[in-house]
Design a protein around this motif. Structure first.
Motif, PDB file in Angstrom:
ATOM      1  N   LYS A 149       0.821  -1.215   0.000  1.00 30.78           N
ATOM      2  CA  LYS A 149       0.000   0.000   0.000  1.00 30.78           C
ATOM      3  C   LYS A 149       0.858   1.268   0.000  1.00 30.78           C
ATOM      4  N   LEU A 150       2.126   1.161   0.437  1.00 36.37           N
ATOM      5  CA  LEU A 150       3.017   2.324   0.393  1.00 36.37           C
ATOM      6  C   LEU A 150       3.375   2.702  -1.031  1.00 36.37           C
ATOM      7  N   PHE A 151       3.234   1.754  -1.955  1.00 34.88           N
ATOM      8  CA  PHE A 151       3.485   2.019  -3.370  1.00 34.88           C
ATOM      9  C   PHE A 151       2.184   2.151  -4.164  1.00 34.88           C
ATOM     10  N   GLY A 152       1.050   2.160  -3.456  1.00 37.66           N
ATOM     11  CA  GLY A 152      -0.241   2.252  -4.135  1.00 37.66           C
ATOM     12  C   GLY A 152      -0.602   0.999  -4.894  1.00 37.66           C
ATOM     13  N   LYS A 153      -0.051  -0.157  -4.455  1.00 37.44           N
ATOM     14  CA  LYS A 153      -0.284  -1.414  -5.171  1.00 37.44           C
ATOM     15  C   LYS A 153      -0.943  -2.457  -4.281  1.00 37.44           C
TER      16      LYS A 153
ATOM     17  N   ASN B 261      -9.847  -0.345  -3.535  1.00 38.14           N
ATOM     18  CA  ASN B 261     -10.417   0.871  -2.964  1.00 38.14           C
ATOM     19  C   ASN B 261      -9.386   1.640  -2.141  1.00 38.14           C
ATOM     20  N   VAL B 262      -8.457   0.927  -1.493  1.00 40.23           N
ATOM     21  CA  VAL B 262      -7.399   1.590  -0.719  1.00 40.23           C
ATOM     22  C   VAL B 262      -6.471   2.353  -1.661  1.00 40.23           C
ATOM     23  N   ASN B 263      -6.107   1.721  -2.780  1.00 36.57           N
ATOM     24  CA  ASN B 263      -5.227   2.375  -3.753  1.00 36.57           C
ATOM     25  C   ASN B 263      -5.885   3.626  -4.327  1.00 36.57           C
ATOM     26  N   GLN B 264      -7.164   3.492  -4.711  1.00 37.86           N
ATOM     27  CA  GLN B 264      -7.872   4.632  -5.300  1.00 37.86           C
ATOM     28  C   GLN B 264      -7.999   5.768  -4.300  1.00 37.86           C
ATOM     29  N   SER B 265      -8.332   5.424  -3.065  1.00 33.50           N
ATOM     30  CA  SER B 265      -8.511   6.451  -2.044  1.00 33.50           C
ATOM     31  C   SER B 265      -7.206   7.204  -1.798  1.00 33.50           C
ATOM     32  N   SER B 266      -6.102   6.469  -1.703  1.00 34.56           N
ATOM     33  CA  SER B 266      -4.802   7.110  -1.492  1.00 34.56           C
ATOM     34  C   SER B 266      -4.445   8.009  -2.669  1.00 34.56           C
ATOM     35  N   MET B 267      -4.729   7.521  -3.888  1.00 35.30           N
ATOM     36  CA  MET B 267      -4.407   8.300  -5.086  1.00 35.30           C
ATOM     37  C   MET B 267      -5.241   9.573  -5.144  1.00 35.30           C
ATOM     38  N   TYR B 268      -6.544   9.463  -4.856  1.00 28.64           N
ATOM     39  CA  TYR B 268      -7.415  10.637  -4.885  1.00 28.64           C
ATOM     40  C   TYR B 268      -6.977  11.664  -3.844  1.00 28.64           C
ATOM     41  N   ALA B 269      -6.650  11.174  -2.637  1.00 24.28           N
ATOM     42  CA  ALA B 269      -6.236  12.091  -1.571  1.00 24.28           C
ATOM     43  C   ALA B 269      -4.929  12.787  -1.945  1.00 24.28           C
ATOM     44  N   PHE B 270      -3.978  12.024  -2.505  1.00 22.70           N
ATOM     45  CA  PHE B 270      -2.703  12.617  -2.915  1.00 22.70           C
ATOM     46  C   PHE B 270      -2.930  13.660  -4.002  1.00 22.70           C
ATOM     47  N   ALA B 271      -3.785  13.328  -4.985  1.00 23.91           N
ATOM     48  CA  ALA B 271      -4.078  14.277  -6.066  1.00 23.91           C
ATOM     49  C   ALA B 271      -4.722  15.543  -5.508  1.00 23.91           C
ATOM     50  N   ALA B 272      -5.628  15.373  -4.537  1.00 22.36           N
ATOM     51  CA  ALA B 272      -6.294  16.532  -3.938  1.00 22.36           C
ATOM     52  C   ALA B 272      -5.286  17.431  -3.223  1.00 22.36           C
ATOM     53  N   ILE B 273      -4.340  16.813  -2.506  1.00 24.44           N
ATOM     54  CA  ILE B 273      -3.331  17.595  -1.795  1.00 24.44           C
ATOM     55  C   ILE B 273      -2.458  18.366  -2.774  1.00 24.44           C
TER      56      ILE B 273
ATOM     57  N   TYR C 175     -12.426  18.557   5.221  1.00 20.62           N
ATOM     58  CA  TYR C 175     -13.391  17.448   5.222  1.00 20.62           C
ATOM     59  C   TYR C 175     -13.312  16.662   3.918  1.00 20.62           C
ATOM     60  N   SER C 176     -13.134  17.373   2.804  1.00 22.62           N
ATOM     61  CA  SER C 176     -13.081  16.697   1.499  1.00 22.62           C
ATOM     62  C   SER C 176     -11.898  15.748   1.413  1.00 22.62           C
ATOM     63  N   VAL C 177     -10.723  16.194   1.888  1.00 21.32           N
ATOM     64  CA  VAL C 177      -9.542  15.321   1.869  1.00 21.32           C
ATOM     65  C   VAL C 177      -9.779  14.104   2.758  1.00 21.32           C
TER      66      VAL C 177
ATOM     67  N   ARG D 224     -11.229   8.020   2.914  1.00 18.39           N
ATOM     68  CA  ARG D 224     -12.039   7.150   3.767  1.00 18.39           C
ATOM     69  C   ARG D 224     -11.854   5.668   3.475  1.00 18.39           C
ATOM     70  N   ASN D 225     -11.510   5.313   2.230  1.00 21.10           N
ATOM     71  CA  ASN D 225     -11.341   3.901   1.900  1.00 21.10           C
ATOM     72  C   ASN D 225      -9.979   3.368   2.306  1.00 21.10           C
ATOM     73  N   ALA D 226      -9.037   4.251   2.602  1.00 18.89           N
ATOM     74  CA  ALA D 226      -7.710   3.825   3.066  1.00 18.89           C
ATOM     75  C   ALA D 226      -7.612   3.955   4.583  1.00 18.89           C
ATOM     76  N   VAL D 227      -7.952   5.135   5.094  1.00 17.28           N
ATOM     77  CA  VAL D 227      -7.940   5.398   6.532  1.00 17.28           C
ATOM     78  C   VAL D 227      -9.228   6.117   6.877  1.00 17.28           C
ATOM     79  N   GLN D 228      -9.994   5.524   7.772  1.00 17.92           N
ATOM     80  CA  GLN D 228     -11.274   6.132   8.127  1.00 17.92           C
ATOM     81  C   GLN D 228     -11.266   6.490   9.605  1.00 17.92           C
ATOM     82  N   VAL D 229     -11.202   7.788   9.844  1.00 18.65           N
ATOM     83  CA  VAL D 229     -11.233   8.325  11.201  1.00 18.65           C
ATOM     84  C   VAL D 229     -12.356   9.341  11.261  1.00 18.65           C
ATOM     85  N   GLU D 230     -13.049   9.355  12.378  1.00 20.48           N
ATOM     86  CA  GLU D 230     -14.148  10.306  12.525  1.00 20.48           C
ATOM     87  C   GLU D 230     -13.625  11.734  12.375  1.00 20.48           C
ATOM     88  N   TRP D 231     -14.196  12.459  11.420  1.00 18.91           N
ATOM     89  CA  TRP D 231     -13.746  13.831  11.168  1.00 18.91           C
ATOM     90  C   TRP D 231     -14.346  14.757  12.212  1.00 18.91           C
TER      91      TRP D 231
END
Length: 883
Positions: A294-298, A303-315, A827-829, A834-841
């Motif tokens: 998961k550290l390489f997005g693989k 869903n974990v890979n997609q979530s990490s990629m979306y969050a990184f792209a958003a940042i 909140y959006s990030v 949420r599919n990689a790490v889900q913590v109550e916002w």
């Protein structure tokens, strides 16, 4: 000069201060991109190395493979390299005495060595860690677990030869060999004996460190590793293959295809959560090292890979948006103040396209100067940060290396250049659309406000004096300039809130581990530690605090409305027995760490209070509500199991008790138990209380474990000596030394905080410099305006008050809009992750407050230097000179 664009260099040289301010804006942007990119790569490198050390340097393992299939798997085209392991057998190093078995009925009949054969690749991929000596290189060499040494009749040392009777563990009643297909060790039972097969002499060449994730069976079964190159493979044995693929892409499909091509079926699949985990296998089990993947997005979880990629792209987009705004502001202010110049060029024949080219050439020249400097300053900034980290010599980040990658520098430069041109688009269009007549008639930067000036807001009220009215009218008169400057401040607040939220998220999901130095356990016949042992412990030199640990499993009726619906969706199988408008459950534990243990819980309370007397009177409990879990889809989730509130009642009874239920009252809730920085990973509901309440509910006041916090400044020899004397007196006792583990946990927590808040410091510094640059530019470019005000009689003190009030108005406006936008993006990030790490916002109140106050303070500081400069300028010079 042959063309209009030749004016660019003359203008930049003629207006050096304005050019420098623009260059500083670009430098800040590229510095931020370089710093964030370098920090991300360096942190990923550290995480990868740490994960390899903890979980292994492999991507997929094939467990329980027959000998004849090993070469067929290892030689597959998709596999880059592979390590092979097989179980050679068990060896007994000592027998359990009758006295020990009597005192500890759960003791195994022997203390075993579990001898396994590793080839060199397997030792590398499973990261065998040595305490002393070296790894085995021949079949007659062996390394032993440090825990096993004291159980030999004669303690072996590196270089000694030992002879082992290798064999099998069998069922005493049937003579059948116990089926063991896992590389790890199962437990034992009383119907067990050892059946030797052969003698083997080994030379001890090294001693292994104790694994972090040891199991309960480690007190009687110890690992031992010898070398086997597996050139000759017994087809009747089962083997374990740890492989690294040539490509991480589609690793799950490739692994399944390998077994499918060999005609191997009955495959069970899982995820490797820790080294030496124990698994009940079918014919073959595939495990994926998702902690590394998961550290390489693989990861095998899409869903974990997609979530990490979306969050990184958003940042990345947020960073680009923020840096773009910084540069845009600088260009826009510059263009607004030069409208008359562009209008004059239009009058002498310059076309809109030529005007745009002038602005874009200016952007290019400034970029060529600023981007290399930004790359350099970003690198130096990170170099200073990493140097300071290395000087701290603390836990997790001790060996964190600064990773400078050419792709990162090229990406920062490329993104910086794109941002500059995108930022120049608006000002270039504005400049090219200038009407020559309007431009010559006015400065272009000032538009007279339409409307009734008598209708003033609070900002222009008499309470703030005529300086406040001037400040208010200046803002309303120059709305474009106001929006540009305020927008710069808004962006700074947004950056702080978004990245502050990310830091809080990382801090929440990072676990700091245990918070005690030793644990003393008793598993003897009477299942209790006498109070005399506890009383003796608290008097020993080196003991800072001791906590008797009481625990009882309970049946409880959990009301349906008190179960978190989100948790219920994840664990429906737990809630099957309905009773009294709730669910009867057995995974409840009533525990106590003694009266002094309640003090350790106070900082972790999320509601309620701690009063031992009240708890004793009301059968009060504090419910630990949060739990850390990994869902079937690979999401790391930190979630509340229950939604109990202070005053709620819970019906409980001891397990096996058929009598009526008793009631406990919730007097508080907490996220974590005492003596731990971790969220519980077990699906249990833990209720912390006093020893008296446990006796009221269960009728039992015994405890079989004591946790000890040692004084780090005192020699702990007396503590260990007392533990050893207890073990000699009664084999039911055993103890664990957690000094190094606790020290490491605290260091990890401290260094992670230094790292995260150091990163926030970088963001805050760049945000501050952004405000400083924009506000200073705005004020310097208004030199003529302030000269006019001084010419008509306004004193320097009154101008200073007016400017400072403008800064406050800017800050308040930016704080409101920046907080709203920053909170939404934060909140959006969190939602994207949420599919990689889900913590109550939760609302980032502290970030909002700090960001808002910081923006106002930064504005006031930014106003100071230009005001001092304006004080020294003569009125005639201010009216005559360009800025």
């Amino acid at each position: 000069m042959r063309k209009y664009t030749g004016l660019t260099e003359k203008y930049l040289l003629g207006q050096k201060k304005r050019s420098i301010l623009t260059i500083v804006g670009i430098i800040l942007s590229v510095t931020l991109l370089t710093a964030v990119g370098t920090l991300a790569m360096s942190y990923q490198d550290k995480l990868v190395r740490q994960t390899i050390q903890d979980y292994g340097d492999y991507e997929v393992s094939f467990n329980g493979v027959s000998g004849k299939d090993v070469p067929r798997i290892v030689n597959q085209a998709a596999i880059g390299s592979a390590g092979v392991i097989h179980r050679i057998g068990y060896a007994t190093i000592s027998s359990t005495s009758e006295k020990e078995q009597k005192e500890n009925p759960f003791a195994a009949p022997y203390r075993y060595l579990n001898v396994k054969g590793y080839d060199s690749q397997a030792m590398s991929k499973l990261q065998v860690q040595l305490e002393s000596g070296r790894l085995p290189q021949k079949p007659n060499e062996i390394i032993l677990s440090s825990w096993s040494l004291n159980n030999f009749t004669s303690k072996p040392a590196v270089g000694d030869k030992i002879t082992l009777d290798l064999g099998d563990r069998v069922e005493a009643s049937t003579g059948k060999v116990k089926s063991v297909n896992s590389i790890g060790d199962y437990g034992w039972n009383l119907d067990e004996k050892f059946k030797p097969r052969m003698k083997q002499q080994y030379t001890v060449v090294g001693v292994m460190k104790t694994a972090k994730n040891v199991t309960w069976s480690s007190t009687f079964i110890y690992s031992a590793i010898t070398y086997d190159d597996h050139q000759k493979i017994d087809p009747s044995q089962n083997f374990f293959i740890y492989a690294t693929m040539k490509s991480m892409d589609n690793i799950k499909e490739k692994s399944e295809a390998i077994l499918s091509s060999l005609g191997l079926g009955n495959v069970d699949q899982g995820s490797a959560q820790e080294l030496n985990r124990e698994n009940v296998l079918k014919d073959i089990r595939i495990e994926y090292n998702n902690e590394l993947l998961k550290l390489f997005g693989k990861s095998t979880y899409a869903n974990v890979n997609q979530s990490s990629m979306y969050a990184f792209a958003a940042i990345v987009l947020i960073i680009m948006g923020c840096t773009s705004a910084v540069i845009y502001n600088t260009f826009h202010i510059s263009v607004l103040e030069r409208i008359s110049q562009f209008g004059m060029l239009r009058c002498i024949g310059a076309t809109p396209a030529q005007i745009r080219r002038i602005v874009f050439k200016e952007a290019t020249v400034l970029s060529l100067i600023a981007i290399p400097i930004g790359l350099f300053t970003g690198t130096i900034l990170m170099k200073v940060l990493f140097y300071n980290i290395s000087m701290l010599t603390l836990g997790f980040l001790n060996d964190m290396h600064m990773i400078i990658l050419l792709p990162v520098l090229l990406a920062a430069a490329g993104l910086g250049l794109i941002v500059v041109y995108v930022s120049a688009l608006g000002p270039a269009k504005l400049a090219s659309n200038v009407s020559p007549l309007e431009a010559l008639k006015t400065s272009g930067s000032t538009a007279v406000e339409q409307g009734d000036f008598k209708r003033l807001s609070f900002a222009g009220s008499k309470w703030l004096g005529f300086e406040g009215r001037f400040a208010s009218r200046n803002i309303r008169r120059n709305r474009k300039r106001f929006r540009i400057t305020a927008f710069s401040m808004i962006i700074s607040i947004v950056m702080y809130i978004v990245f502050g939220g990310l830091v809080n998220l990382l801090g929440t999901t990072s676990e700091s581990g245990i918070d005690y130095s030793y644990s003393l356990d008793y598993q003897g016949m009477n299942k209790r530690i006498p109070n005399s042992v506890y009383n003796k412990l608290v008097t020993l030199d080196g003991v800072k605090e001791a906590y008797p640990f009481y625990t009882h499993q309970l049946q409880a009726i959990i009301p349906k409305e008190k179960i978190n619906p989100d948790y219920y969706q994840q664990q429906k199988e737990m809630y099957t027995v309905e009773q009294e408008n709730g669910y009867r459950m057995g995974n409840n534990f009533l525990t106590s760490y003694g009266i002094n243990g309640l003090q350790e819980l106070r900082p972790k309370l999320t509601s309620g209070s701690i009063d031992a007397s009240q708890m004793n009177d009301e059968n009060g409990v504090i419910v630990i509500q949060k739990i850390s879990m990994i869902t079937d889809k690979g999401t790391n989730m930190i979630i509340d199991q229950t939604r109990f509130k202070v005053g709620d009642k819970i019906k409980v009874r001891s397990m096996g008790d058929k009598q009526s239920y008793k009631t406990v009252t919730v007097v508080g809730t907490a996220d974590q138990a005492p003596l731990s920085g971790k969220y519980t990973e077990s699906a249990v509901i833990q209720m912390i209380t006093t020893p008296k309440v446990i006796e009221n509910i269960t009728g039992d006041n015994s405890y079989d474990r004591i946790f000890i916090q040692a004084n780090p400044e005192t020699d702990n020899g007396a503590i260990v000596g007392y533990f050893k004397s207890l073990v000699q007196q009664d084999a039911g006792y055993n103890y664990r030394d957690r000094i190094e583990e606790m020290k490491q946990a605290r260091n990890d927590a401290m260094t992670l905080n230094i790292f995260l808040y150091g990163f926030i410091g970088v963001i805050a510094a760049i945000a501050f410099l952004n405000i400083l640059n924009t506000v200073s530019t705005n004020l310097i470019l208004r030199t003529k305006e302030f000269a006019v005000l001084k010419a008509i009689g306004m004193t320097q003190k009154e101008i200073r008050k007016m400017v400072l009030l403008e800064g406050v108005f800017y800050g308040v406006f930016a704080a409101v809009y920046g907080s709203l936008l920053g909170t939404g993006l934060s909140y959006s990030v969190s939602y994207l992750m949420r599919n990689a790490v889900q913590v109550e916002w939760v609302m980032p109140w502290s970030s909002i407050l700090i960001g808002s106050l910081g923006a106002i303070i930064a504005t006031l500081i930014a106003s100071y230097w230009p005001l001092r400069r304006l004080e020294r300028i003569q009125i005639t010079d201010g009216l005559r000179g360009e800025n």
